[in-house]
Design an enzyme around this catalytic site. Structure first.
Site, PDB file in Angstrom:
ATOM      1  N   HIS A   1     -10.185   2.489  -1.354  1.00 44.72           N
ATOM      2  CA  HIS A   1     -10.380   2.141   0.052  1.00 44.72           C
ATOM      3  C   HIS A   1     -11.167   0.835   0.082  1.00 44.72           C
ATOM      4  CE1 HIS A   1     -10.207   4.183   4.211  1.00 44.72           C
ATOM      5  NE2 HIS A   1      -8.998   4.120   3.699  1.00 44.72           N
TER       6      HIS A   1
ATOM      7  N   HIS B   1       0.821  -1.211   0.000  1.00 49.50           N
ATOM      8  CA  HIS B   1       0.000   0.000   0.000  1.00 49.50           C
ATOM      9  C   HIS B   1       0.853   1.259   0.000  1.00 49.50           C
ATOM     10  CE1 HIS B   1      -3.971   1.767   0.468  1.00 49.50           C
ATOM     11  NE2 HIS B   1      -3.486   2.590   1.364  1.00 49.50           N
TER      12      HIS B   1
END
Length: 720
Positions: free
Chosen positions: A93, A47
């Site tokens: 997300h 990430h």
């Protein structure tokens, strides 16, 4: 408090591979502390580090005369003339939204808004691209309702209009929904704020809301597959407060106007750790933090928790020392925390102090610039088998199969939960192609769209990647905008599987070819990998967000025809049914190759439409569902019936690319035909708008009946 012993199990729980841990030992020459292990875990996960994708992302075209700042900052910056810039980005997300749909989606909106206003822009538009599991799956309705409510709850309260996006359903997303959030803002081109720290001994200042335990380990969670322990990951989801974010926006913009800021970075993934490391790394400086000064909303927080918390609505800034009183007063006025929590240092160190102890002392560059980078093995996606025979269908039944599917039904149930008119500058709201927002106080407007067809990408990653960009180009062009630039949100499965990595590589190559040919450089983006549950991955979904410019609202092309208008198609119809929406929805078949994308034709046809916008009343791109679906959507929005003359399933429902449907007054059709002949652009009359029935190649149904199905199908599918 005694820190846990560093064991192989603890290392694995932090998402670090044994060879990565060995590399840590070599870098620091000793075993890490618990806090240091957490810091490495956060900074070296997918990430934050892009360790599996960096090699390929570097190949994307990212520059152009309009680009002020490309990838590497919080968001991309593009010149729109007159000393103004649009700042925009899209990011995912996904994992948090599956675990806790409302807060996961809400904080996705909050995070992307901060990416934009941390660079000095006031947000003017938001979009979201959502992918859910099949409606019959027991979790889907709960996730859809939570995600949509979360997006609306945060965006509406913050006060930014949601002007576009997309919603799809497919069984491949049963175990992993996708929530891709986009935001754009406006700033003066010479007043952009960047994240690179500068100057030794400069105060590092914490701004915004207090730090809690929410989101600890969120970035690491977002870099792993799901399994049957998913409920245990709920505490890793952040909790958002849009009213605090609104105050943070106003305080930051006021602070920026006071000439107090050296650099500024929002606290997103990995919180204080990532923001501090990025600022130091970009400025070739070290950072010393004293955690006792961090505003905390929970008692007895450890250094580990404070460094990895992903509490929302927080910023980190390097401040001009002489401006401390001015800056503090601004944040106190807005009832937000302002705390000097550290300073820049000349050494390449990331030094973390808590109480009287050193909790971390690491080489800062090793956390970011020299993080692991992998050249993952990959295999090219095999060519799709040729499409077998497709039976001819009753055209009305084919249309019903599409408009009765929640993926293609009217999305009012979604859009009506979003405020699309706040700020009073929205010209085109969701539902009619690209959203359009006026640039306040000027004749200009900006257009926004997000696009991808995951079925295409799975069948042919290269053509699917090209098509996502090409469809974005067409959607912007169809409202009269000149496409400027793009942001990519790459959603894929496990990159350690060569076939998944092959999908990623193919899509990147296709996207790169298309943005180069269509002059739409990538200026920002996000990669979300490991979108798998129990080893089952999503469809490869490289979402493209794109922005276009109208120098005047006089250039706007409407989306609704008038009764009596002719329907014409720009482009060539060959009747490509491979991977088509009709094939999937009516027959449950996802077969054949994706439609090929001729980028030269895309550009030529788009330029033709923009050059002849005065001759058309309305326009739409042709994509999912082909001519039949696009014509129905255009007519239904105007409350009109229509008649289409082409016959055959392939002609009505084929998904050939580089095509537009335009509505043209009969007295202008001859001029449009002449212009097309002069430009060498195919143009075919295919029907007429008007009446109270929809007639496709002789088959007919009342508009009212079809409209009722179209407008009810989505809510009925999810029990809304």
């Amino acid at each position: 408090m005694t820190e846990p012993e560093i064991t192989p199990e603890l290392i694995a729980a932090h998402g670090l591979k044994p060879d990565e841990y060995q590399r840590i030992l070599e870098i620091i020459g000793r075993a890490p502390t618990f806090t240091e292990l957490g810091i490495f875990s956060a900074m070296w996960n997918e990430h934050c580090s892009y360790k599996s994708s960096k090699k390929w992302l570097r190949t994307l075209p990212t520059t152009g005369p309009q680009v002020i700042c490309g990838p590497g900052e919080n968001a991309g910056v593009v010149d729109i003339g007159d000393g103004q810039a649009v700042i925009f980005k899209m990011e995912s997300h996904n994992h948090p939204s599956y675990i806790e749909p409302y807060q996961g989606a809400a904080t996705g909106v909050g995070g992307i808004l901060r990416d934009v206003f941390t660079m000095g822009a006031r947000p003017i538009a938001a979009m979201n691209a959502l992918s859910f599991g099949e409606p019959s799956h027991p979790k889907t309705a709960h996730i859809v309702k939570g995600v949509v409510e979360g997006i609306g709850g945060y965006g509406n309260a913050f006060g930014v209009p949601t002007v576009g996006g997309e919603v799809r359903f497919h069984r491949a997303y049963n175990g992993n929904c996708l929530v891709n959030a986009f935001a754009a803002g406006l700033a003066d081109a010479d007043r952009i704020f960047y994240s690179a720290a500068s100057g030794v001994g400069m105060p590092v200042v914490y701004l915004g809301a207090k730090t809690g335990r929410d989101g600890v380990g969120g970035a690491t969670m977002a870099s792993a597959e799901f399994d049957d322990t998913i409920e245990e990951k709920r505490p890793t989801v952040q909790v958002g407060d849009p009213f605090t974010e609104k105050r943070l926006l106003e305080a930051c913009l006021e602070l920026m106007a006071s000439d107090s800021v050296i650099s500024i970075q929002d606290m997103g993934a990995a919180g204080l750790t990532c923001s501090a490391v990025e600022m130091g790394d970009k400025g070739d400086l070290g950072i010393r933090l004293q955690l006792d000064a961090v505003p905390q909303r929970e008692a007895n927080m450890t250094a580990y928790e404070m460094m990895l918390s992903e509490s929302q609505e927080r910023m980190l800034m390097v401040l001009k020392p002489e401006k401390e009183a001015v800056a503090r007063a601004i944040f106190e006025k807005w009832d937000l925390d302002f705390a000097i929590v550290g300073e820049t240092i000349p050494e390449d160190r990331f030094l973390i102090l808590h109480g009287n102890e050193v909790k971390a002392d690491l080489p800062l560059k090793a956390l970011s610039g020299t993080a692991p980078e992998y050249d993952r093995p990959w295999i090219e996606t095999p060519a799709a088998a040729p499409l077998g025979a497709v039976p001819e269908v009753d055209p009305i039944e084919g249309l019903k199969a599409l408009i009765g599917s929640p993926s293609y039904a009217h999305k009012a149930w979604v859009w009506e939960q979003y405020d699309s008119q706040v700020m009073a500058d929205t010209v085109r709201a969701p539902g009619l192609g690209a959203g359009v927002v006026r640039v306040h106080g000027t004749p200009k407007a900006l257009a926004f769209t997000s696009d991808v067809t995951p079925r295409y990408v799975k069948a042919n990653p290269f053509e699917g990647g090209k098509q996502a960009v090409a469809e974005a180009y067409r959607n912007l062009t169809a409202v009269g905008a000149r496409p400027l630039a793009t942001t990519d949100n790459m959603n894929f499965g496990n990159p350690e599987k060569p076939e998944i990595m092959g999908q990623f590589v193919g899509a990147i190559e296709g996207i790169g070819a298309a943005v180069a040919a269509l002059d739409m450089p990538i200026v920002s983006g996000n990669v979300s990998l490991y979108n798998e549950t129990d080893g089952v991955g999503i469809l490869p979904t490289p979402t493209i967000g794109a922005v276009g410019l109208l120098t005047s609202l006089d250039e706007l092309i409407a989306g609704e025809p008038q009764a009596g208008d002719l329907a014409l198609v720009i482009g060539t119809t060959a009747g490509h049914l491979g991977q088509s929406a009709l094939l999937a929805e009516m027959f449950g078949r996802e077969e054949g190759d994706a439609p090929p994308v001729d980028l030269e034709a895309e550009k030529r046809h788009g330029e033709f439409l923009r050059a002849n916008r005065k001759l058309v009343r309305a326009a739409a791109d042709l994509s999912d569902g082909g001519l039949a679906l696009a014509a129905f959507e255009m007519a239904e929005a105007a409350g009109l019936g229509l008649t289409l003359t082409p016959s055959g399933t392939a002609a009505l429902f084929g998904e050939d690319q580089a095509r537009y449907l335009v509505a043209c007054a009969p007295d202008r059709a001859e001029a449009l035909q002449a212009a097309a002949e002069a430009a060498g652009v195919p143009l075919q009359e295919v029907g007429r708008f008007g009446g109270a029935a929809v007639t496709l190649a002789g088959a007919s149904a009342p508009l009212a009946d079809l409209s009722r199905l179209y407008r009810r199908a989505f809510a009925e599918a999810i029990g809304g």
